[in-house]
Scaffold this active site. Structure first.
Site, PDB file in Angstrom:
ATOM      1  N   ASP A 149       0.810  -1.217   0.000  1.00 28.62           N
ATOM      2  CA  ASP A 149       0.000   0.000   0.000  1.00 28.62           C
ATOM      3  C   ASP A 149       0.844   1.268   0.000  1.00 28.62           C
ATOM      4  O   ASP A 149       0.338   2.355  -0.235  1.00 28.62           O
ATOM      5  CB  ASP A 149      -0.872   0.039   1.262  1.00 28.62           C
ATOM      6  CG  ASP A 149      -2.099  -0.844   1.146  1.00 28.62           C
ATOM      7  OD1 ASP A 149      -2.645  -0.936   0.044  1.00 28.62           O
ATOM      8  OD2 ASP A 149      -2.493  -1.426   2.165  1.00 28.62           O
TER       9      ASP A 149
HETATM   10  C1  BGC Z   1       0.406   1.197   6.322  1.00 28.76           C
HETATM   11  C2  BGC Z   1       0.070  -0.040   5.537  1.00 28.76           C
HETATM   12  C3  BGC Z   1      -1.418  -0.162   5.404  1.00 28.76           C
HETATM   13  C4  BGC Z   1      -1.993   1.117   4.827  1.00 28.76           C
HETATM   14  C5  BGC Z   1      -3.485   1.075   4.656  1.00 28.76           C
HETATM   15  C6  BGC Z   1      -0.263   2.400   5.721  1.00 28.76           C
HETATM   16  O1  BGC Z   1      -0.011   3.517   6.489  1.00 28.76           O
HETATM   17  O2  BGC Z   1       1.806   1.370   6.357  1.00 28.76           O
HETATM   18  O3  BGC Z   1       0.614  -1.177   6.176  1.00 28.76           O
HETATM   19  O4  BGC Z   1      -1.716  -1.236   4.567  1.00 28.76           O
HETATM   20  O5  BGC Z   1      -1.639   2.201   5.644  1.00 28.76           O
HETATM   21  O6  BGC Z   1      -4.160   1.086   5.820  1.00 28.76           O
HETATM   22  C1  NOJ Z   2      -1.471  -3.912   5.606  1.00 27.49           C
HETATM   23  C2  NOJ Z   2      -2.680  -4.012   4.739  1.00 27.49           C
HETATM   24  O1  NOJ Z   2      -3.772  -4.499   5.503  1.00 27.49           O
HETATM   25  C3  NOJ Z   2      -2.434  -4.912   3.562  1.00 27.49           C
HETATM   26  O2  NOJ Z   2      -3.549  -4.906   2.712  1.00 27.49           O
HETATM   27  C4  NOJ Z   2      -1.215  -4.479   2.829  1.00 27.49           C
HETATM   28  O3  NOJ Z   2      -1.008  -5.372   1.774  1.00 27.49           O
HETATM   29  C5  NOJ Z   2       0.004  -4.423   3.731  1.00 27.49           C
HETATM   30  N1  NOJ Z   2      -0.281  -3.590   4.841  1.00 27.49           N
HETATM   31  C6  NOJ Z   2       1.249  -3.913   3.028  1.00 27.49           C
HETATM   32  O4  NOJ Z   2       1.177  -2.563   2.730  1.00 27.49           O
END
Ligand code: BGC
Ligand code: NOJ
Length: 809
Positions: free
Chosen positions: A483
């Site tokens: 993400d």
């Molecule tokens: C986090 C990710 C997460 C994303 C969406 C980001 O700030 O680092 O791990 O998947 O937010 O919630």
């Molecule tokens: C947490 C999110 O829930 C997941 O969808 C995502 O793939 C990982 N972070 C990596 O960014």
């Protein structure tokens, strides 16, 4: 340093030192009513949705940490204490917290008085039971007072923390005998109330927080408790609470139990009232009467235990390594179920108000629990697919209460569609229930748009091939699995979220090698499914696209020693030796290696070797190297994290199993194993002081080698890590893998392992699989006998009844 130990026989983690480095929590509830409970009895409860039906209040990110919960104050003479040590923190003579399968038992002892608090949510019950048992361990009679305490949340956890001008005037309660009812907003739009009762006459109560605590006091010194008597307050607005007081006398050696019930009730409009302004208490009384004796509580508790015995008997292993056995047989499976129930909503790192159900997250979670509750997995697949768009694209999240796609987070994450194939195939292999593919499922929940679930898989597949970039690789869209790799965002404004800011895909050349590998893996299983179903034309069509994708990866996605990560907006390489920072990333190594792209050219082995050499550290495999040390506008959020944390070179435990599986597929059992053991909680227990969070569940992230404190974990419980490690260890290391028409046995283990035994319930059969490895092989099955007869190949057919399988490696 450790703060407790594993009790495998009882399937518990036993905390013996209340001062854990972070609250170590557990979850109660399996269907509708849920609670979080810390090792000092902190936490809260909610019904179905942690945002909209929050029953008790909780303050996140507070000081001291973890303030608020279900507290019992015991006052004997001048000494006031809590069985869970907090909030008074009166030193205890004994303390123990046992977190088990959907229950927690906290026992404290002070001056010869023992108080044991058992908490659980009985099956099919909208209530948390708290049974408080006192034992007088002295030679003299004891007389003391007990005060219960919890704080009502005004239902919507987010407005509860914001809208004080309204909320301070809305709180309403009723008190009836030993039961306190919380009915804020009941007379308007709500049809629900909560209650907190005890199965014994009380000597007093309080329902107004200020009166009970005193305006200038914290939870650790409630004025009513200091004074030794309830003040009989009736809350009108402000902050309603529920507190009972009881007078208890115990003869030497005597034991007495009290059952407290925290329940939730919903009523139809025509049955809401008993009389004007008085709520209908009949349903609450029905719940209370089910648990009004200790024996009834025992019975409900035993039913809960039987429920878990059954769930955990579906897959179990016996090796000569307790640490492995307890993860496989107990904790990893337990965490997968909790993750199924909670998705990413409520933990001590997720506030319960922020996030809905993720499209990709929910599909991946499926591989963790489909063997245990296939019926609910089926329902979930249909729910998820119903939010998809006709072109295969997806809302990134949907709301659990409405099951509708959530526009707040939008869509355009181009990995999302593939996960529907991934989840559905896992379901089919476990159950053999192909009828799900004929289910009529709408797009975006629109009536009249229904097509079969199989068509949804097809549009998922097509979504990737209809969104290819200049190198024939998948366009990344807003982001792929990571993400935080936001190649199309270009955000300069600190007030915008990377998840929702404008996604500048027009003219973008940003392509993802992670999606390419994911497409190849899921695409190949789509082809195998089509072949199995006799859809040969579709299988052929899909195969051609996959071959093309694999060729594009070999041609444009290989950097010499590892797979590239991506091409950015301008078509420049990401994750290449040509980059200064972020030369190599784990995601594309995992997926392209699992897809075995370029295997005959040696790419798979090289990629895994580079991963080991450049990304592995003492505590696991970090996400990228070198870490980003400054903000890169064309990369986005990843470069906003300090080096070593989260997606910027943290050990993202979710993607380590991708490498583990790729190693296993490549036959490198020693490497697969060492990657597995590094991040596996039971193996990190010895350094719990560094690890910080619970040693019985996986965390999303462990700080990487560039961090200030490598090895320190965060974000425990709700993470795709649980399902992925389960998938890796059960199906690829131990190698017992369901297929449409049988169980494939294909272990890949460390050469030091001399064998193991798996018991697997699969469809209507139970297989005892004994694997022998006298010569110390890492992979490769020589012979398999089924009930004493040698079979050809390594797939055991689907059979009913009990069967013995002996495997020689
Ligand atoms: C986090 C990710 C997460 C994303 C969406 C980001 O700030 O680092 O791990 O998947 O937010 O919630
Ligand atoms: C947490 C999110 O829930 C997941 O969808 C995502 O793939 C990982 N972070 C990596 O960014």
């Amino acid at each position: 340093m450790k703060f407790g130990y594993f009790d495998d026989v009882n399937r518990e983690y036993v905390i013996t030192n209340a001062r854990t480095p972070w609250p170590w929590i557990n979850y109660l509830g399996n269907e509708d009513f849920f609670s979080l409970v810390s090792n000092t009895a902190g936490g809260y409860s909610f019904f179905k949705d942690a945002k909209f039906r929050r029953i008790t209040r909780y303050r996140y990110n507070n000081v001291p940490m973890d303030a608020g919960g279900r507290y019992f104050y015991i006052k004997e003479g001048d000494v006031i204490w809590n069985p869970g040590w907090k909030p008074t923190k009166t030193p205890l003579d004994k303390y123990e917290c046992r977190h088990g399968m959907s229950y927690t038992r906290i026992t404290g002892e002070k001056n010869g008085l023992e108080a044991e608090l058992l908490m659980f949510v009985p099956l099919k019950t909208h209530a948390e039971i708290e049974r408080l048992t006192f034992r007088n361990k002295t030679e003299s009679k004891k007389t003391f007072k007990v005060f219960s305490f919890l704080e009502w949340c005004l239902w919507n956890a987010s407005t509860d923390m914001e809208n004080f001008q309204r909320n301070f005037s809305t709180g309403e309660v009723e008190i009836d005998g030993s039961v306190i009812y919380h009915k804020t907003e009941y007379k308007e739009r709500r049809n629900h109330y909560a209650f907190y009762g005890v199965n014994s006459p009380i000597s007093g109560y309080d329902t107004d927080r200020e009166t009970f605590l005193g305006l200038y006091n914290g939870f650790e010194e409630p004025e009513a408790v200091l004074e030794g008597s309830s003040r009989l307050s009736h809350a009108h607005g402000w902050s309603p609470i529920a507190s009972h007081s009881l007078d208890v006398t115990l003869e030497p050696g005597e034991e007495k139990s009290f059952v407290f019930t925290l329940g939730y009730v919903e009523l139809n409009d025509d049955e809401k009232w008993e009389s004007k302004g008085v709520i209908n208490k009949a349903p609450a009384k029905a719940i209370l009467s089910r648990f009004d004796t200790s024996e009834k509580v025992d019975r409900a508790f035993n039913e809960l235990k039987a429920y878990w015995d059954d769930l955990l008997s579906i897959y179990s292993v016996k090796t000569d390594d307790d640490k492995l056995d307890r993860m496989v047989n107990i904790w990893n499976q337990y965490q997968c179920m909790v993750t199924f129930n909670m998705s990413r909503s409520a933990s001590f790192f997720e506030s319960g108000i922020g996030r809905g159900m993720g499209f990709r997250d929910s599909n991946q979670d499926l591989v963790g629990f489909v063997h245990q509750i296939p019926g609910r997995a089926r329902e979930r697949i249909i729910d998820i697919a119903s939010t998809q768009f006709p072109d295969g694209g997806c809302y990134h999240q949907y709301q659990p209460l409405t099951k509708r796609g959530n526009n707040d987070i939008g869509g355009g994450f181009n990995d999302d569609p593939m996960w529907l194939i991934f989840g559905t195939v896992a379901y089919l292999k476990e159950t053999g229930d192909f009828s799900i593919l004929d289910e009529m499922v709408p797009f975006d929940n629109e009536k009249g748009t229904e097509v079969t679930l199989f068509e949804h898989l097809k549009v998922s597949f097509n979504h990737v091939i209809e969104n290819l970039g200049p190198h024939g690789l998948p366009l990344i869209g807003r982001a792929d699995w990571n993400d935080c790799l936001n190649l199309n965002c270009f955000s300069h404004d600190p007030n915008e979220s990377f998840q929702t800011t404008e996604n500048n895909t027009v003219g973008s050349k940003a392509e993802s090698l992670m999606i390419a590998g994911l497409f190849s893996v899921c695409g190949k299983s789509y082809v195998a499914l089509c072949e199995y179903l006799g859809k040969d034309d579709e299988a052929r069509r899909a195969s051609e696209f996959i071959s093309k994708m694999d060729e594009s990866v070999i041609k444009y996605g290989w950097d010499g020693e590892w797979y590239l990560r991506a091409y950015d907006f301008y078509g420049k390489k990401v994750g290449s030796k040509e980059n200064e920072e972020g030369k190599i990333f784990i995601e594309s190594q995992g997926w392209c290696a699992m897809a075995e792209i370029g295997k005959s050219e040696g790419m798979v082995e090289k990629s895994l070797d580079s991963t080991k050499k450049l990304l592995e550290c003492e505590h696991g495999i970090v996400l990228n190297q070198p870490a980003f040390t400054s903000y890169v506008v064309e990369y986005g959020e990843i470069s906003t994290y300090p080096a070593g944390y989260k997606e910027n070179a943290g050990i993202f435990c979710h993607n380590n199993p991708w490498i583990i599986i790729a190693e296993a597929l490549a036959g490198r059992g020693n490497d697969a194993w060492s990657h597995y053991a590094k991040i596996c909680p039971s193996y990190t227990e010895e350094h719990s002081d560094l690890h910080k969070v619970e040693p019985y569940v996986y965390s999303q992230m462990i700080a990487g080698r560039d961090a200030a404190k490598p090895g320190e974990a965060k974000n425990s419980w709700l993470t795709g890590t649980a399902a992925w490690n389960w998938y890796a260890v059960s199906q690829f290391i131990l190698g017992v893998r369901p297929y449409y028409d049988g169980l494939v046995i294909d272990p890949c283990i460390p050469s030091s392992c001399k064998g193991f035994k798996v018991t697997r319930r699969f469809r209507s059969g139970v297989y005892t699989i004994e694997v022998k490895n006298p010569d110390g092989a890492e992979k490769g099955v020589k012979t398999i006998t089924l009930d004493g007869v040698v079979i050809s190949g390594n797939k055991v057919p689907v059979l009913s009844g009990e069967h013995s399988v002996v495997v020689s490696m």
